[in-house]
Design an enzyme around this catalytic site. Sequence first.
Site, PDB file in Angstrom:
ATOM      1  CG  ASP A   1     -22.601 -49.446 -32.772  1.00 14.40           C
ATOM      2  OD1 ASP A   1     -22.143 -50.768 -33.349  1.00 14.40           O
ATOM      3  OD2 ASP A   1     -22.693 -48.936 -31.872  1.00 14.40           O
ATOM      4  CB  SER A   2     -19.543 -54.298 -34.912  1.00  9.79           C
ATOM      5  OG  SER A   2     -20.429 -54.518 -36.557  1.00  9.79           O
TER       6      SER A   2
ATOM      7  CG  ASP B   1     -25.726 -50.467 -35.245  1.00  9.04           C
ATOM      8  OD1 ASP B   1     -26.791 -50.729 -34.730  1.00  9.04           O
ATOM      9  OD2 ASP B   1     -24.749 -50.774 -34.750  1.00  9.04           O
TER      10      ASP B   1
ATOM     11  CD  GLU C   1     -23.639 -59.418 -29.565  1.00  7.54           C
ATOM     12  OE1 GLU C   1     -24.713 -58.076 -30.093  1.00  7.54           O
ATOM     13  OE2 GLU C   1     -22.324 -58.949 -29.992  1.00  7.54           O
TER      14      GLU C   1
ATOM     15  CD  GLU D   1     -25.978 -52.191 -29.205  1.00  5.57           C
ATOM     16  OE1 GLU D   1     -25.235 -51.953 -27.540  1.00  5.57           O
ATOM     17  OE2 GLU D   1     -24.989 -51.795 -29.900  1.00  5.57           O
TER      18      GLU D   1
ATOM     19  CE  LYS E   1     -27.434 -53.751 -34.560  1.00 10.05           C
ATOM     20  NZ  LYS E   1     -27.209 -53.199 -33.561  1.00 10.05           N
TER      21      LYS E   1
END
Length: 282
Positions: free
Chosen positions: A45-46, A84, A183, A116, A114
């Site tokens: 999602d960057s 993401d 990260e 978070e 993915k």
Amino acid sequence: MLKVTTRTLRKNKQEKRPIAMITAYDYPSAKIAEEAGAEILLVGDSLGMVVLGYDSTIPVTLSDMLHHTKAVSRGVNNAMVVADLPFATAHLSRSEVIRSAACLLQEGGAYAVKMEGGDEILENLSACVAAGIPVMAHLGLTPQSVNQLGGYLYQGKDEVTAQKLIQDAQKVEAAGAFALVLECVPEELAEVITESLSIPVIGIGAGRYVDGQVLVYHDLLGLSGQWHPSFVKVYAEVGKQMTAAISHYVTEVKNRQFPEEAHVRHVAPETVGNLYGGKGIQ
Ligand code: KIV
């Protein structure tokens, strides 16, 4: 490259063969990254920041993720595509999380999603795994929580937060995650976590002693402008080359140097002569 699966990655860890992962957001970046040998392509999602121009990943929606995941999947043959789950999705009800994750696999063509977070998303993580959706976990600096964390800061620098990260890492593995992105944590802590897990740990800003590395496509290719995080290595200044090439084109257009003879097609002179009722072009 043979088809990359969760088993491939686990074997890589066992045999101490580092895993190369990179973000990709569209068809050409996916093709290039796979051709270059990257085993995992992350539709991060960057993309909100490097492709869509937002100042964080928070505005990125499921439909943004789906759009880009479809394009990446079309560019890939054997690499693993991980997409993401966007902001806050991992915290929705179990059925909503499964629906969002399933959509990225069924419609987007991703292999895995993915998520978070640690403790707070464990139930949803294992619900996805139970539904047959492979989940990559993400701990340390979790960019979707940037407002909560107070900035893009290294995590786990003191004993209490380091212990919490170690425990969360063990919990996401126990909940069924097939890999973990770690990260922005100190190298020493990343090493402890990597040693304590049997799933592969992919680091970004987590030092050398992890099972693999991930970088953002635009960062490693010098496409992110002047600033990039200190853990990034810029492997090529592609952005500068692109600017130079486009500026060359603009100059040539303005000076009537482009197109040249090689870029044009002609018709026979008699055809031209017969245009406009035999009067030719005036
Ligand atoms: O969104 C992303 O690109 C990521 C990587 C930084 C791991 O989550």
